[in-house]
Design a protein around this motif. Structure first.
Motif, PDB file in Angstrom:
ATOM      1  N   LYS A   1     -22.474 -71.037-111.828  1.00  0.00           N
ATOM      2  CA  LYS A   1     -23.701 -70.255-111.665  1.00  0.00           C
ATOM      3  C   LYS A   1     -24.244 -69.706-112.988  1.00  0.00           C
ATOM      4  O   LYS A   1     -25.435 -69.424-113.100  1.00  0.00           O
ATOM      5  N   ASN A   2     -23.398 -69.547-114.013  1.00  0.00           N
ATOM      6  CA  ASN A   2     -23.900 -69.030-115.290  1.00  0.00           C
ATOM      7  C   ASN A   2     -23.629 -69.987-116.458  1.00  0.00           C
ATOM      8  O   ASN A   2     -23.620 -69.585-117.604  1.00  0.00           O
ATOM      9  N   LEU A   3     -23.471 -71.251-116.142  1.00  0.00           N
ATOM     10  CA  LEU A   3     -23.162 -72.254-117.162  1.00  0.00           C
ATOM     11  C   LEU A   3     -24.262 -72.353-118.218  1.00  0.00           C
ATOM     12  O   LEU A   3     -23.985 -72.280-119.416  1.00  0.00           O
ATOM     13  N   LEU A   4     -25.497 -72.515-117.804  1.00  0.00           N
ATOM     14  CA  LEU A   4     -26.580 -72.675-118.780  1.00  0.00           C
ATOM     15  C   LEU A   4     -26.767 -71.429-119.634  1.00  0.00           C
ATOM     16  O   LEU A   4     -26.970 -71.523-120.846  1.00  0.00           O
ATOM     17  N   GLU A   5     -26.667 -70.274-119.003  1.00  0.00           N
ATOM     18  CA  GLU A   5     -26.792 -69.018-119.749  1.00  0.00           C
ATOM     19  C   GLU A   5     -25.668 -68.896-120.780  1.00  0.00           C
ATOM     20  O   GLU A   5     -25.897 -68.515-121.934  1.00  0.00           O
ATOM     21  N   THR A   6     -24.451 -69.249-120.385  1.00  0.00           N
ATOM     22  CA  THR A   6     -23.318 -69.190-121.313  1.00  0.00           C
ATOM     23  C   THR A   6     -23.505 -70.183-122.448  1.00  0.00           C
ATOM     24  O   THR A   6     -23.292 -69.860-123.615  1.00  0.00           O
ATOM     25  N   LEU A   7     -23.927 -71.390-122.107  1.00  0.00           N
ATOM     26  CA  LEU A   7     -24.143 -72.421-123.121  1.00  0.00           C
ATOM     27  C   LEU A   7     -25.223 -71.993-124.113  1.00  0.00           C
ATOM     28  O   LEU A   7     -25.119 -72.257-125.304  1.00  0.00           O
ATOM     29  N   GLN A   8     -26.222 -71.291-123.627  1.00  0.00           N
ATOM     30  CA  GLN A   8     -27.313 -70.844-124.496  1.00  0.00           C
ATOM     31  C   GLN A   8     -26.891 -69.693-125.409  1.00  0.00           C
ATOM     32  O   GLN A   8     -27.288 -69.636-126.562  1.00  0.00           O
ATOM     33  N   HIS A   9     -26.069 -68.767-124.910  1.00  0.00           N
ATOM     34  CA  HIS A   9     -25.787 -67.542-125.654  1.00  0.00           C
ATOM     35  C   HIS A   9     -24.410 -67.489-126.314  1.00  0.00           C
ATOM     36  O   HIS A   9     -24.187 -66.618-127.160  1.00  0.00           O
ATOM     37  N   ALA A  10     -23.510 -68.363-125.945  1.00  0.00           N
ATOM     38  CA  ALA A  10     -22.158 -68.326-126.523  1.00  0.00           C
ATOM     39  C   ALA A  10     -22.210 -68.699-128.004  1.00  0.00           C
ATOM     40  O   ALA A  10     -22.927 -69.606-128.404  1.00  0.00           O
ATOM     41  N   ASN A  11     -21.441 -67.973-128.790  1.00  0.00           N
ATOM     42  CA  ASN A  11     -21.378 -68.238-130.221  1.00  0.00           C
ATOM     43  C   ASN A  11     -20.172 -69.129-130.507  1.00  0.00           C
ATOM     44  O   ASN A  11     -19.053 -68.654-130.649  1.00  0.00           O
ATOM     45  N   PHE A  12     -20.412 -70.413-130.592  1.00  0.00           N
ATOM     46  CA  PHE A  12     -19.335 -71.371-130.829  1.00  0.00           C
ATOM     47  C   PHE A  12     -18.854 -71.341-132.274  1.00  0.00           C
ATOM     48  O   PHE A  12     -17.761 -71.790-132.571  1.00  0.00           O
TER      49      PHE A  12
END
Length: 179
Positions: A144-155
């Protein structure tokens, strides 16, 4: 579908392991335009490799021609050697929370986003991901929050997982035995 070993391509590997994770594949497929945009703009991805396991859903939206010119290849399974090659070549790995997939990605020092399968009993996957995330080895999320995490996570702030110390057990045994 073209040659999978194009060296100039920057790839993202999505893997569900040997089981099925329909929720993950359906989530990615239903939000294909936003996903492809994020992969292209944030990671420079030009190839998407999806190992979907025995799940029923085929990511037809992801695997059609797209405005981002990202090539998509989808398969149920592949050999362990080929999967390791895909993982080695990947800029980003989006994985289920299987210990083998996680450890292999970490060993290869990959940017790793682990997606928790909430339909599994006891939700043990969080027990694997949470401590590794707290130590900044990976990011994790739910469908449910995959896209949001992918957008905001600092890899860029992820740390490399330490290499195994193959001498640790023999040294401990020698110490305990007074050798």
């Amino acid at each position: 579908m073209s040659n999978l070993s194009t060296e100039s391509a920057r790839s993202c590997l999505i893997t569900v392991g040997t089981t099925e994770f329909n929720d993950l594949i359906e989530t990615l497929d239903s939000s294909h335009e936003e996903l492809l945009s994020l992969l292209s703009k944030n990671f420079g991805i030009t190839r998407l490799i999806i190992q979907k396991g025995k799940g029923k859903h085929y990511p037809s939206n992801l695997c059609k021609k797209n405005a981002f010119d990202i090539e998509c290849v989808c398969m149920e399974y592949t050999t362990a050697e080929k999967l390791q090659q895909f993982m080695q070549e990947a800029e980003l790995v989006i994985s289920h929370a299987g210990a083998g997939s996680i450890l292999e990605s970490l060993r290869l020092k990959k940017k790793l986003l682990v997606v928790i399968n909430e339909t599994l009993m006891d939700n043990h996957q969080i027990d694997i991901c949470k401590p590794l995330s707290e130590k900044r080895f990976l990011h994790y999320c739910y469908c449910k929050n995959l896209l949001e995490t992918l957008q905001h996570a600092n890899f860029k702030n992820l740390k490399h997982y330490p290499s195994p110390d193959h001498k640790a057990l023999p040294n401990l045994l020698n110490y305990e035995m007074g050798l």
